[in-house]
Structure formats: C-alpha cells, structure tokens
Design an enzyme around this catalytic site. Structure first.
Site, mmCIF file in Angstrom:
data_model
loop_
_atom_site.group_PDB
_atom_site.id
_atom_site.type_symbol
_atom_site.label_atom_id
_atom_site.label_comp_id
_atom_site.label_asym_id
_atom_site.label_seq_id
_atom_site.Cartn_x
_atom_site.Cartn_y
_atom_site.Cartn_z
ATOM 1 C CG ASN A 26 20.221 -23.525 6.144
ATOM 2 O OD1 ASN A 26 19.317 -23.899 6.870
ATOM 3 N ND2 ASN A 26 20.856 -22.396 6.346
ATOM 4 N N GLY A 28 20.053 -26.368 9.549
ATOM 5 C CA GLY A 28 18.981 -25.869 10.421
ATOM 6 C C GLY A 28 17.662 -25.752 9.679
ATOM 7 C CG PHE A 110 28.705 -19.958 16.677
ATOM 8 C CD1 PHE A 110 29.594 -18.915 16.913
ATOM 9 C CD2 PHE A 110 28.534 -20.394 15.376
ATOM 10 C CE1 PHE A 110 30.287 -18.315 15.876
ATOM 11 C CE2 PHE A 110 29.223 -19.796 14.328
ATOM 12 C CZ PHE A 110 30.102 -18.761 14.578
ATOM 13 C CE LYS A 133 26.534 -35.553 11.066
ATOM 14 N NZ LYS A 133 26.362 -35.896 9.659
ATOM 15 C CB ALA A 166 22.143 -29.860 4.591
ATOM 16 C CE LYS A 217 30.609 -36.187 9.406
ATOM 17 N NZ LYS A 217 30.577 -35.151 8.361
ATOM 18 N NE ARG A 281 29.660 -28.119 5.225
ATOM 19 C CZ ARG A 281 28.971 -27.653 6.242
ATOM 20 N NH1 ARG A 281 28.579 -26.406 6.235
ATOM 21 N NH2 ARG A 281 28.673 -28.409 7.270
ATOM 22 C CE LYS A 308 38.351 -20.358 12.547
ATOM 23 N NZ LYS A 308 39.256 -19.950 11.509
HETATM 24 N N1 LIG Z 1 25.504 -29.151 6.373
HETATM 25 C C1 LIG Z 1 25.354 -30.445 6.433
HETATM 26 O O1 LIG Z 1 25.244 -31.147 5.414
HETATM 27 C C2 LIG Z 1 25.283 -31.077 7.770
HETATM 28 C C3 LIG Z 1 25.612 -30.374 8.900
HETATM 29 N N2 LIG Z 1 25.550 -30.984 10.113
HETATM 30 C C4 LIG Z 1 25.949 -30.283 11.322
HETATM 31 O O2 LIG Z 1 25.011 -29.248 11.619
HETATM 32 C C5 LIG Z 1 25.685 -28.161 12.272
HETATM 33 C C6 LIG Z 1 25.386 -26.867 11.530
HETATM 34 O O3 LIG Z 1 25.957 -26.978 10.243
HETATM 35 P P1 LIG Z 1 25.538 -26.083 9.015
HETATM 36 O O4 LIG Z 1 24.093 -25.823 9.010
HETATM 37 O O5 LIG Z 1 26.114 -26.746 7.840
HETATM 38 O O6 LIG Z 1 26.244 -24.702 9.326
HETATM 39 P P2 LIG Z 1 27.696 -24.159 8.921
HETATM 40 O O7 LIG Z 1 28.753 -24.968 9.562
HETATM 41 O O8 LIG Z 1 27.720 -24.103 7.471
HETATM 42 O O9 LIG Z 1 27.740 -22.677 9.562
HETATM 43 C C7 LIG Z 1 27.076 -21.554 9.022
HETATM 44 C C8 LIG Z 1 25.929 -21.083 9.893
HETATM 45 O O10 LIG Z 1 26.378 -20.589 11.143
HETATM 46 C C9 LIG Z 1 25.539 -19.510 11.530
HETATM 47 N N3 LIG Z 1 26.250 -18.591 12.388
HETATM 48 C C10 LIG Z 1 27.193 -17.690 12.036
HETATM 49 N N4 LIG Z 1 27.580 -16.982 13.091
HETATM 50 C C11 LIG Z 1 26.904 -17.447 14.147
HETATM 51 C C12 LIG Z 1 26.887 -17.140 15.531
HETATM 52 N N5 LIG Z 1 27.656 -16.190 16.058
HETATM 53 N N6 LIG Z 1 26.081 -17.852 16.327
HETATM 54 C C13 LIG Z 1 25.302 -18.823 15.826
HETATM 55 N N7 LIG Z 1 25.252 -19.155 14.521
HETATM 56 C C14 LIG Z 1 26.052 -18.477 13.696
HETATM 57 C C15 LIG Z 1 25.227 -18.789 10.260
HETATM 58 O O11 LIG Z 1 23.964 -18.179 10.355
HETATM 59 C C16 LIG Z 1 25.212 -19.887 9.242
HETATM 60 O O12 LIG Z 1 23.884 -20.191 9.009
HETATM 61 C C17 LIG Z 1 27.180 -28.498 12.253
HETATM 62 O O13 LIG Z 1 27.558 -29.039 13.489
HETATM 63 C C18 LIG Z 1 27.279 -29.565 11.183
HETATM 64 O O14 LIG Z 1 28.338 -30.477 11.406
HETATM 65 C C19 LIG Z 1 25.138 -32.266 10.243
HETATM 66 C C20 LIG Z 1 24.776 -33.001 9.141
HETATM 67 C C21 LIG Z 1 24.835 -32.466 7.831
HETATM 68 O O1 LIG Z 2 27.901 -34.365 8.012
HETATM 69 C C1 LIG Z 2 27.710 -34.264 6.829
HETATM 70 C C2 LIG Z 2 26.988 -35.273 6.053
HETATM 71 O O2 LIG Z 2 26.441 -36.273 6.854
HETATM 72 C C3 LIG Z 2 28.256 -33.097 6.092
HETATM 73 O O3 LIG Z 2 29.628 -33.146 6.140
HETATM 74 P P1 LIG Z 2 30.480 -31.828 5.868
HETATM 75 O O4 LIG Z 2 30.364 -30.959 7.085
HETATM 76 O O5 LIG Z 2 31.878 -32.304 5.612
HETATM 77 O O6 LIG Z 2 29.852 -31.194 4.670
#
Ligand SMILES: NC(=O)C1=CN([C@@H]2O[C@H](COP(=O)(O)OP(=O)(O)OC[C@H]3O[C@@H](n4cnc5c(N)ncnc54)[C@H](O)[C@@H]3O)[C@@H](O)[C@H]2O)C=CC1
Ligand SMILES: O=C(CO)COP(=O)(O)O
Length: 330
Positions: A26, A28, A110, A133, A166, A217, A281, A308
C-alpha cells in the site's frame, strides 16, 4: 532556511495524497504515514493531510470511516498505525479542496479519470508530485504520466521514484529514493515533505529520467520473474538485470536525449531494478506465469486483486513505440 521562509510567506500548505493499494503493497498509505509525521515538524505546513481513498466496504463499514477511527488502513496496510492528522476522504474533489500540494500515488490506469474529476477543483498555483511507476496507456504514442497530470491540470509536476517496496518502507526499514524536479524550489519543498532518517531523499534535475526509470524497471522485473519461473538460475537473472539496465538507458535517451546518465545510478535507477527483480509484484506474477502457464488476467485476479500488471502494459507501449518508429524510419 531561505526556502522555509519563502514557504511561510505563502502561508500554510495543505496536502492531498491520492492513492490506496493492495494488501501486501500500500504505497498511498505508506506515503501518508511519512508525510503525516513530517508536516508536524515544519510550521509552514498545514498539519492536516487529506488522503483520498477509493471507497469500499470492509466488515460492513466504509474503509474511510475505519481509517479515520482506527488510524490504520485495516484492509491494505494492517498493523501499521497512521498518524492521527491523516484524514481519509472518499470524495476526490473534496480531498483536493484547498490543497496547495497534490501527491499522486495511484495505479497508472486511473490517472486520466482522476485528473478529469480534479479539473476545476484545485487551487491556483497548486503543485504536484507523481509517485506512479508506469506509462500512459490511453493515447497513441508514448506519454509520461507526469505530462498527463501537468497538461490536464496546468500545474508543475515533480516525480519521486526509487527502490521502495511499500511493505518495507511501512516498517521503516532504511531505503533511498529520488525526486526529479523541473522547478528547484518545488524539488526542495518535496525533499522536506518526504525525507526521513529511514526514507532518504536525493533530488535531481532530471524528472523525465527519474520517471522513465520507474516505468522501465517494471519490464526488467517481468524478465527476472520469467527467469525465476523457468528455474534458469541467478547468473541468468544477473544478466537480465545488467542488460535490462543498459536497455533502460538506451530507451530513455531515445525518448528524451536530455536524460542524464547519472540518474541511472540513483535509487530510482539501478537500486529499483535490483529490488524489483528480487521482491516486486511484477517479478512475482511473471514467475507464476512461467510456472503455471495461466492466462495473465487470471493471475492478475488471483495475485493483484484484478489490478493490471504494470510491466506488461509498459511492454506493450514500448513495442508499439518501437514499431511505429521503424515504420517512420523506412
Ligand atoms: N507498492 C509498491 O511497493 C510501490 C508502488 N509504487 C507505485 O505506486 C502506485 C500505486 O501502487 P499501489 O499502491 O501498489 O497500488 P496497486 O497497483 O496495488 O493498486 C491497488 C489500488 O488501486 C486503488 N483503486 C482501485 N480502483 C481504483 C479507481 N477506480 N481509481 C483509483 N484507485 C483505484 C485501490 O483502492 C487499491 O488501493 C503505482 O504506480 C506503483 O507503481 C511505487 C513504489 C512502490
Ligand atoms: O516499485 C516497486 C519497488 O520500488 C514495487 O515494484 P512492483 O510494482 O513490481 O511490486
């Protein structure tokens, strides 16, 4: 210190954090935790942080209500307390109301929808930072998501990206991250907002380089997952990482020749490739794909709650871009 005085002249700042995530990841909420704590340390920042949460029902109650009463994202980040000054808000326009800084942390698919809802509801002079990302998949040709946000809302958009899985950041395990700024003043402001002893920020004047690292990446991580799924071993995976990084540099420069080599040595570059190829992931789902041969959308349902996989959608964008270029060149 000069920066801080300038901020006080602007008055207090409010923040909207846009995002939520999956149970094991998570981003956010993790970012809201960092910012919620940091705003308490500088008096030019308004101490209240609004966090837009895509609303859903958990145990018969709205998730936002649970977050606001238990100070924990019980569905997506259980076991991690959020600062009490972080307020979850299900209405996007309301969450952004009065904000002078917007932080975008949502899945790439989104972004356009969110910008549409925000248009006409943000403060003049508002600035943003994108932690997303991925690449824009809605239009023909390659487009950076920071450009989508900037063009839709007519605001300056910086970028933050790094080796930041995260879960680990949530547990305050040490990591580094990179902020790419267009406007130095904004880069410094975001440094203050994000930097902590366990989340160490570097700022660079190469926003496109930082953003492309974060998107590209994911493709390398998909390759690493396939290598793992096929049981090809660590030497092959190291080759994927090395060649992948070289290709990231080549591709980024094809898209924007002003991208700096040094950016690839920052956390957003080599470090994020390594962590994503070890624990991300994209790697995990690609590994399962190679092992089971299940269709990708089935795996996305099973492993990503229907979201996705970013590496594969980025791959599609890159292939289309290269194909179009070759056609033009001929
Ligand atoms: N998870 C991680 O470790 C990292 C993620 N990121 C980046 O942060 C961004 C968010 O990633 P995650 O938090 O992992 O989310 P995620 O890719 O796992 O997506 C799930 C989230 O999307 C939200 N969602 C679902 N439907 C939606 C809608 N219609 N409108 C808006 N939000 C909606 C959900 O509430 C859920 O919390 C991505 O671009 C990711 O690449 C960057 C660094 C690390
Ligand atoms: O961006 C990330 C770590 O820096 C998380 O990567 P994944 O979306 O592949 O989990």
């Amino acid at each position: 210190m000069t920066q801080l005085k300038t901020h006080i002249l602007f008055g207090t700042q409010r923040y909207g954090t846009f995002g939520g995530a999956l149970p094991d990841n998570n981003r956010g909420s993790v970012v809201a935790k960092i910012i919620g704590n940091n705003v308490m340390h500088f008096k030019e920042f308004n101490p209240q942080v609004k966090m837009w949460v895509f609303e859903e029902t958990v145990n018969g109650r709205p998730l936002t209500e649970l977050i606001n009463t238990q100070h924990e994202n019980v569905k997506y980040l259980p076991g991690i307390k959020l600062p009490r000054n972080v307020i979850a808000e299900p209405n996007l326009a309301k969450a952004a109301q009065d904000a002078t800084i917007l932080i975008f942390v949502l899945p790439h698919q989104f972004v356009r929808g969110a910008c549409k809802q925000l248009k006409g509801h943000i403060m003049p002079g508002c600035k943003a930072i994108s932690l997303i990302k991925g690449l824009d998949t809605d239009t023909a040709g390659l487009n950076l998501l920071s450009n989508v946000i900037s063009n839709s809302l007519d605001i300056d958009v910086s970028v933050l990206s790094g080796a930041n899985i995260a879960n680990e950041v949530a547990q305050e395990k040490f990591c580094e991250t990179t902020i790419g700024y267009r406007n130095r003043h904004n880069g410094q402001l975001f440094y203050e907002l994000f930097n902590t002893p366990y989340f160490r920020v570097s700022i660079v004047n190469d926003p496109n380089g930082v953003e492309m690292c974060g998107a590209l990446k994911n493709v390398v991580a998909v390759g690493a997952g396939i290598v793992d799924g096929l049981g090809l071993g660590d030497n092959t995976k190291a080759a994927i990482i090395r060649i992948g990084l070289m290709e990231m540099i080549k591709f980024a420069k094809l898209l924007d020749p002003s991208v700096k080599d040094s950016t690839f040595y920052e956390s957003c570059g080599v470090a994020d490739v390594i962590t994503s190829c070890a624990g991300g992931r994209n790697r995990r789902v690609a590994k399962a794909f190679a092992e089971t041969g299940k269709p990708l959308d089935k795996l996305e349902k099973e492993m990503l709650h229907g979201q996705k996989l970013q590496g594969t959608s980025t791959c599609k964008e890159l292939i289309a871009y290269l194909r179009d270029r070759r056609i033009e060149d001929e």
